[in-house]
Design an enzyme around this catalytic site. Sequence first.
Site, PDB file in Angstrom:
ATOM      1  N   ARG A 279       0.981  -2.013  15.057  1.00  0.00           N
ATOM      2  CA  ARG A 279       1.155  -1.588  16.452  1.00  0.00           C
ATOM      3  C   ARG A 279       0.053  -0.612  16.813  1.00  0.00           C
ATOM      4  O   ARG A 279      -0.506   0.049  15.934  1.00  0.00           O
ATOM      5  CB  ARG A 279       2.507  -0.896  16.632  1.00  0.00           C
ATOM      6  CG  ARG A 279       3.685  -1.848  16.522  1.00  0.00           C
ATOM      7  CD  ARG A 279       3.956  -2.484  17.854  1.00  0.00           C
ATOM      8  NE  ARG A 279       5.081  -3.401  17.812  1.00  0.00           N
ATOM      9  CZ  ARG A 279       5.545  -4.020  18.889  1.00  0.00           C
ATOM     10  NH1 ARG A 279       4.988  -3.831  20.080  1.00  0.00           N
ATOM     11  NH2 ARG A 279       6.563  -4.839  18.799  1.00  0.00           N
TER      12      ARG A 279
ATOM     13  N   HIS B  29      -8.217  -0.894   6.586  1.00  0.00           N
ATOM     14  CA  HIS B  29      -8.550  -2.192   7.184  1.00  0.00           C
ATOM     15  C   HIS B  29      -9.128  -3.109   6.100  1.00  0.00           C
ATOM     16  O   HIS B  29     -10.027  -2.703   5.359  1.00  0.00           O
ATOM     17  CB  HIS B  29      -9.549  -1.997   8.323  1.00  0.00           C
ATOM     18  CG  HIS B  29      -9.806  -3.260   9.078  1.00  0.00           C
ATOM     19  ND1 HIS B  29      -8.903  -3.793   9.971  1.00  0.00           N
ATOM     20  CD2 HIS B  29     -10.845  -4.131   9.021  1.00  0.00           C
ATOM     21  CE1 HIS B  29      -9.387  -4.919  10.467  1.00  0.00           C
ATOM     22  NE2 HIS B  29     -10.554  -5.149   9.895  1.00  0.00           N
TER      23      HIS B  29
ATOM     24  N   ASN C 281      -6.466   5.000   8.866  1.00  0.00           N
ATOM     25  CA  ASN C 281      -6.090   3.588   8.846  1.00  0.00           C
ATOM     26  C   ASN C 281      -6.810   2.869   7.716  1.00  0.00           C
ATOM     27  O   ASN C 281      -7.911   3.250   7.321  1.00  0.00           O
ATOM     28  CB  ASN C 281      -6.442   2.930  10.189  1.00  0.00           C
ATOM     29  CG  ASN C 281      -5.973   1.488  10.252  1.00  0.00           C
ATOM     30  OD1 ASN C 281      -4.888   1.151   9.785  1.00  0.00           O
ATOM     31  ND2 ASN C 281      -6.794   0.611  10.818  1.00  0.00           N
TER      32      ASN C 281
ATOM     33  N   ASN D  10       0.829  -1.218   0.000  1.00  0.00           N
ATOM     34  CA  ASN D  10       0.000   0.000   0.000  1.00  0.00           C
ATOM     35  C   ASN D  10       0.856   1.257   0.000  1.00  0.00           C
ATOM     36  O   ASN D  10       0.496   2.252  -0.627  1.00  0.00           O
ATOM     37  CB  ASN D  10      -0.984  -0.015   1.174  1.00  0.00           C
ATOM     38  CG  ASN D  10      -2.144  -0.944   0.896  1.00  0.00           C
ATOM     39  OD1 ASN D  10      -3.029  -0.610   0.115  1.00  0.00           O
ATOM     40  ND2 ASN D  10      -2.109  -2.137   1.481  1.00  0.00           N
TER      41      ASN D  10
HETATM   42  C1  GAR Z   1      -3.250  -4.598   4.252  1.00  0.00           C
HETATM   43  O1  GAR Z   1      -4.102  -5.573   3.746  1.00  0.00           O
HETATM   44  C2  GAR Z   1      -3.937  -3.789   5.330  1.00  0.00           C
HETATM   45  O2  GAR Z   1      -5.292  -3.593   5.089  1.00  0.00           O
HETATM   46  C3  GAR Z   1      -3.730  -4.669   6.529  1.00  0.00           C
HETATM   47  O3  GAR Z   1      -2.400  -5.103   6.402  1.00  0.00           O
HETATM   48  C4  GAR Z   1      -2.083  -5.240   5.018  1.00  0.00           C
HETATM   49  C5  GAR Z   1      -0.767  -4.565   4.750  1.00  0.00           C
HETATM   50  O4  GAR Z   1      -0.297  -4.852   3.469  1.00  0.00           O
HETATM   51  N1  GAR Z   1      -3.953  -3.950   7.748  1.00  0.00           N
HETATM   52  C6  GAR Z   1      -4.536  -4.494   8.822  1.00  0.00           C
HETATM   53  O5  GAR Z   1      -4.898  -5.650   8.876  1.00  0.00           O
HETATM   54  C7  GAR Z   1      -4.713  -3.528   9.982  1.00  0.00           C
HETATM   55  N2  GAR Z   1      -5.556  -4.121  10.975  1.00  0.00           N
HETATM   56  P1  GAR Z   1       0.932  -4.057   2.862  1.00  0.00           P
HETATM   57  O6  GAR Z   1       2.046  -4.086   3.906  1.00  0.00           O
HETATM   58  O7  GAR Z   1       1.307  -4.832   1.642  1.00  0.00           O
HETATM   59  O8  GAR Z   1       0.489  -2.664   2.548  1.00  0.00           O
END
Ligand code: GAR
Length: 210
Positions: free
Chosen positions: A98, A116, A114, A21
């Site tokens: 975190r 999600h 954020n 992301n």
């Molecule tokens: C993403 O899918 C994001 O939505 C999730 O972690 C992933 C990170 O991917 N976040 C959560 O679950 C927060 N509770 P990335 O490191 O490839 O961007």
Amino acid sequence: MTAQVQEPLNIGVLISGSGSNLQSLIDHIEEGTLSAKISLVVSSRPDAYGIERAKKAGIPVLVMNREAYADTSAANQRIADALKVAGAEYVVMAGYMRMVTAEILNAFPDRVVNLHPALLPSFKGAHAIEDAYNFGVKVTGVTVHFANADYDKGPIIAQQPVEVREGEPIEALEERIHSAEHELYPHVIQLLAEGRVSVCPETRKVRISN
Ligand code: GAR
């Protein structure tokens, strides 16, 4: 009439892992479809691949580790200070695993967002895609929301549904969730850059102006 020149939004991005992301934000900025400047990336882990992505794009990185989080409040203060020094206007959590606590939240009121990988308020927590898949929902998706002291419960800015296809393996669903994230997050950050997102003080609902 002179056209108004919009200053790019200064953002700090918090990561813990792959950073796909973060990469999507970098790519949208480079393509000119996101008017933002990433002034700092903070990684909660020294082995996060996202650190390489940031370095490749020439973005300064603050690398934290397990020891640095032994005192949560001190860790959050250190991050808040670094984001302020970098001139960040918004804090963008992109797979940051975190807790963001008062030291950051109070330094950036209604300015911490954020991402999600589920349709909140369903499937909060760190395993949202798996939890939704195992529950057997027919539609899941992606949520972008403001972070506050209530984990995964802050005001919702935008959501994108993703259909669960009959009999598909979880990996296929994950891929489509991530694709949705890579489009929705830059779009929402662009709305922030355009100053079109506000939180109603009474209802705490988010309004997007035209
Ligand atoms: C993403 O899918 C994001 O939505 C999730 O972690 C992933 C990170 O991917 N976040 C959560 O679950 C927060 N509770 P990335 O490191 O490839 O961007």
